[in-house]
Scaffold this active site. Structure first.
Site, short mmCIF file in Angstrom:
data_model
loop_
_atom_site.label_atom_id
_atom_site.label_comp_id
_atom_site.label_asym_id
_atom_site.label_seq_id
_atom_site.Cartn_x
_atom_site.Cartn_y
_atom_site.Cartn_z
N LYS A 83 0.11 4.26 -0.20
CA LYS A 83 -0.52 5.43 0.42
C LYS A 83 -0.31 6.67 -0.47
CE LYS A 83 -0.14 3.17 4.85
NZ LYS A 83 -0.04 3.25 6.29
N SER A 124 3.78 -2.22 10.23
CA SER A 124 5.24 -2.27 10.39
C SER A 124 5.85 -3.61 9.98
CB SER A 124 5.65 -1.91 11.83
OG SER A 124 5.23 -0.60 12.14
N ASN A 169 0.87 -1.18 0.00
CA ASN A 169 0.00 0.00 0.00
C ASN A 169 0.90 1.23 0.00
OD1 ASN A 169 -1.75 2.08 0.51
ND2 ASN A 169 -2.41 1.35 2.53
N HIS A 178 -9.50 1.06 5.15
CA HIS A 178 -8.22 1.28 5.82
C HIS A 178 -8.44 2.23 7.01
CE1 HIS A 178 -4.10 2.43 6.65
NE2 HIS A 178 -3.72 1.36 5.98
N GLY A 216 2.89 2.22 10.83
CA GLY A 216 3.83 3.32 10.68
C GLY A 216 4.59 3.66 11.96
N GLU A 255 -6.81 4.65 8.05
CA GLU A 255 -6.59 6.06 7.72
C GLU A 255 -7.82 6.64 7.04
OE1 GLU A 255 -2.90 5.40 5.66
OE2 GLU A 255 -1.98 4.86 7.57
N GLU A 292 -5.05 -4.95 10.62
CA GLU A 292 -4.00 -3.95 10.83
C GLU A 292 -4.26 -3.20 12.14
OE1 GLU A 292 -2.10 -2.71 6.81
OE2 GLU A 292 -3.85 -1.45 7.15
P1 13P Z 1 3.26 0.33 7.64
O1 13P Z 1 3.77 -0.95 7.03
O2 13P Z 1 4.00 1.53 7.19
O3 13P Z 1 3.16 0.21 9.14
O4 13P Z 1 1.76 0.53 7.10
C1 13P Z 1 0.85 -0.49 7.22
C2 13P Z 1 -0.38 -0.13 6.46
O5 13P Z 1 -1.13 0.74 6.86
C3 13P Z 1 -0.65 -0.85 5.20
O6 13P Z 1 -1.94 -0.62 4.75
#
Ligand code: 13P
Length: 258
Positions: free
Chosen positions: A12, A220, A10, A102, A180, A104, A174
């Site tokens: 982002k 992560s 992803n 997601h 992150g 976010e 997740e």
């Molecule tokens: P990270 O791998 O940067 O922690 O992000 C995970 C994520 O949100 C994937 O959709």
């Protein structure tokens, strides 16, 4: 039943078109020597504006080792919905998967369980595969409501979907506190939550459907963590954020899942 592993990147809100082309080519270059049949399903999810460019790079390579996903969609087919992209439009750009729900999007853009459910229906009815995200916040984990919260998210996301549609869908667990932050969720705990999700699917449908659906871990994930994660009974792969932005680390995660 053997479930084929999935490693999805992803991206982002990163990468201009040329960066997307370079990263797509970099991933394919890094996987060049690998036997396609031994690879997990490898998916990249660029931003809307880079989908066309990434799809072209994938087609030009012609190796068929990497597939395309979008990071979001709208559930209506067309109309006066300024700023949105329909499933048909994303399919037309080469997407075979769409990430929905997601954390976010839920946190910053007000995506609700009901919207996730409508999006899942629109995606499946167009022959694409939803990657349905779920996950608890640190407060929810500390309050001991993780399982309740995740079970509720999944039950609402799957409402009125057929067993055969659910069997081919993908869920990504997740935990928000692991996204992150560099703090990966302990593999046995991630596996425990993921088998709980599988049980929820079994309760809503049947054992076959629960055995078929692929459930990924995200938060992560790094080249150093993937082997232990993949060694768990119920973790079928990873949804990778930060580590998917470099071809070598993403390819190392893909290889770690073989
Ligand atoms: P990270 O791998 O940067 O922690 O992000 C995970 C994520 O949100 C994937 O959709």
């Amino acid at each position: 039943m053997a479930r084929r592993p999935v490693i999805a990147g992803n991206w982002k809100m990163h990468n201009l078109q040329q960066d997307a082309i370079d990263l797509t080519n970099g991933v394919m270059q890094a996987l060049k020597e690998e036997d396609k049949s031994a690879l997990p399903e490898v998916i990249i999810a660029p931003t809307f504006t880079s989908l066309y460019a990434a799809n072209k790079a994938l087609k030009d390579c012609g190796c068929g080792k990497v597939r395309l996903a979008a990071q979001n969609c709208y559930f209506e087919e067309k109309g006066a919905f300024t700023g949105e992209c329909s499933v048909q439009m994303l399919k037309d750009t080469g997407c075979e998967y769409i990430i929905i729900g997601h954390s976010e999007r839920r946190e910053y853009f007000g995506e609700t369980d009901e919207m996730v459910n409508k999006k899942a229906k629109a995606i499946l009815s167009n022959g694409l595969i939803p990657i349905i995200c779920c996950g608890e916040s640190l407060e929810q984990r500390e309050a001991g409501v993780t399982d309740y919260h995740i079970a509720s998210q999944i039950t609402k996301a799957l409402r009125d979907l057929s067993a055969s549609d659910v069997a081919k869908s993908i869920i990504a667990y997740e935990p928000i506190w692991a996204i992150g932050t560099g703090k990966t969720c302990d593999s046995t705990e991630a596996n425990r939550v993921i088998s709980m999700i599988r049980n929820v699917v079994k309760g809503l449908y049947d054992a076959n459907t629960a055995d078929s659906i692929r459930i990924l871990y995200g938060g992560s994930v790094k080249p150093e963590t993937i082997k232990e994660q993949m060694a768990q009974s119920d973790i079928d792969g990873a949804l990778v954020g930060g580590a998917s932005l470099k071809a070598d680390s993403f390819a190392a995660i893909v290889k770690g899942a073989m």
